[in-house]
Design an enzyme around this catalytic site. Structure first.
Site, short mmCIF file in Angstrom:
data_model
loop_
_atom_site.label_atom_id
_atom_site.label_comp_id
_atom_site.label_asym_id
_atom_site.label_seq_id
_atom_site.Cartn_x
_atom_site.Cartn_y
_atom_site.Cartn_z
CD GLU A 135 -2.97 -1.37 5.13
OE1 GLU A 135 -2.71 -2.64 6.09
OE2 GLU A 135 -2.39 -0.38 5.89
CG ASP B 34 1.76 -4.46 4.81
OD1 ASP B 34 2.26 -3.18 5.39
OD2 ASP B 34 0.19 -3.85 4.48
CG HIS C 74 -0.63 0.08 2.69
ND1 HIS C 74 -0.54 0.83 3.63
CD2 HIS C 74 -0.72 -1.22 3.31
CE1 HIS C 74 0.15 0.80 4.50
NE2 HIS C 74 -0.04 -0.35 4.61
#
Length: 347
Positions: A199, A222, A63
């Site tokens: 996100e 992530d 993201h």
């Protein structure tokens, strides 16, 4: 990867205001993509076509947005009050240098401070830009709704292995995607390298981008916070010990066969990894893996110190491990592997 990560860290992009990061990634990745698409939230999707017939489709997601703030009020006595966008670390809300991005893209520096209630909890957040009145603030071009981010500049620590800067959640994942698309060759499946929007406010771009590309497999790259004072068996997010392969978070549990396959690939290729679980929170895989009749999903994590703060630290060994693992999965997963993952008759 250090140089692109520095550029990404220094860029300002909270949820739905990701144009600076999107521009960097487009410039960095477009010549390696067969096509580029966008969802309607602003996620940017780079396609690299597969070389097999009827290829499986794999989406790697990171993201673009960071935690930050919007201008909420401009007071008559010359202060700018904020609302947080995402879970900003409480200890980073006081006496921090921040910058406001005006509608005309002008950047204005200020000092973030707070008021606290009788229990010591943060009550209000405000920015001092050296003005005495609200009209003086507005004359600078500052408006309600302007984006506010930490004004931290990314730098290398003295040991040369650790980068420190803002927005490492998830510019580290974006940096991995930017390099993976360049390294992957002869991939059997259709690959999507997706930088998602929003996100930090509910994994929104993960849902819309996965709907956009209709991938069969979704893999989020992530981060997770390293509890820096704990270095025993309970900490599966140690810096320099490799990326994390997640067994569980509160929004997703990966397909067991896929999870074991990914760990096997890492072990066979000497990629260091840590096996982690999230007791709270989730990633873009949250909603992405629930599209249609379900998607095979997994999270590859990068350990950070001081996640969601004005500065976070990341180790280059962990970045390299995540990049190596992404590239191997992109080059090895084809129809045969995918069929095995979703075959519930032969268990």
């Amino acid at each position: 990867m250090k140089e692109i990560l520095k550029r990404l860290s220094n860029a300002d992009a909270i949820a739905a205001r990701e144009k600076e990061v999107r521009k960097i990634l487009r410039e960095e990745m477009k010549s390696y993509a067969d096509a580029i698409q966008y969802d309607h939230l602003g996620s940017i999707c780079f396609e690299k076509k597969g070389c097999s017939q009827n290829p499986v489709s794999i989406a790697f997601m990171a993201h673009m947005d960071e935690v930050g703030f919007f201008v909420r009020h401009i007071s008559d006595n010359g202060f700018i009050y904020l609302i947080a966008v995402g879970g900003v670390l409480s200890k980073s809300k006081e006496m921090q240098k921040v910058r406001i991005t005006c509608q005309n893209q002008k950047k204005i520096d200020g000092i973030l401070n707070v008021t606290r209630d009788e229990k010591g909890n943060v009550k209000d957040m405000y920015v001092d830009v050296g003005c005495e009145t609200g009209d003086e603030i507005r004359s600078l071009g500052i408006q309600i709704g302007d984006m506010v981010t930490f004004a931290s500049e990314c730098f290398e620590m003295a040991n040369g292995n650790v980068l420190c800067g803002k927005a490492m959640d998830d510019r580290t994942g974006c940096a991995v995607l930017s390099q993976a698309i360049k390294r992957v060759h002869d991939n059997p499946g259709d690959l999507w390298f997706i930088a998602t929007s929003s996100e930090e406010v509910g994994c929104r771009g993960g849902k819309t981008a996965s709907e956009q590309v209709k991938a069969d497999i979704v893999i989020a790259i992530d981060v997770a916070n390293n509890p820096e004072l704990v270095k025993n068996y309970t900490n599966h997010r140690l810096l320099s010990k490799g990326c994390m392969i997640l067994h569980y978070d509160k929004t997703m549990i990966p397909n067991e066969k896929f999870l074991n396959y990914v760990k096997q690939i890492a072990r066979e290729n000497d990629i260091p990894f840590q096996e982690d679980m999230f007791s709270n929170g989730g990633t873009d895989c949250n909603l992405a893996h629930l599209n249609e009749n379900g998607k095979v999903g997994l999270v590859i994590g990068i350990p950070l110190r001081y996640c969601h703060g004005s500065y976070s630290m990341v180790h280059e060994k962990d970045l390299k491990a995540a990049l190596d693992l992404v590239c191997l999965l992109a080059e090895k997963i084809g129809n045969e592997q995918y069929s095995y993952f979703i075959d519930y008759e032969k268990e």
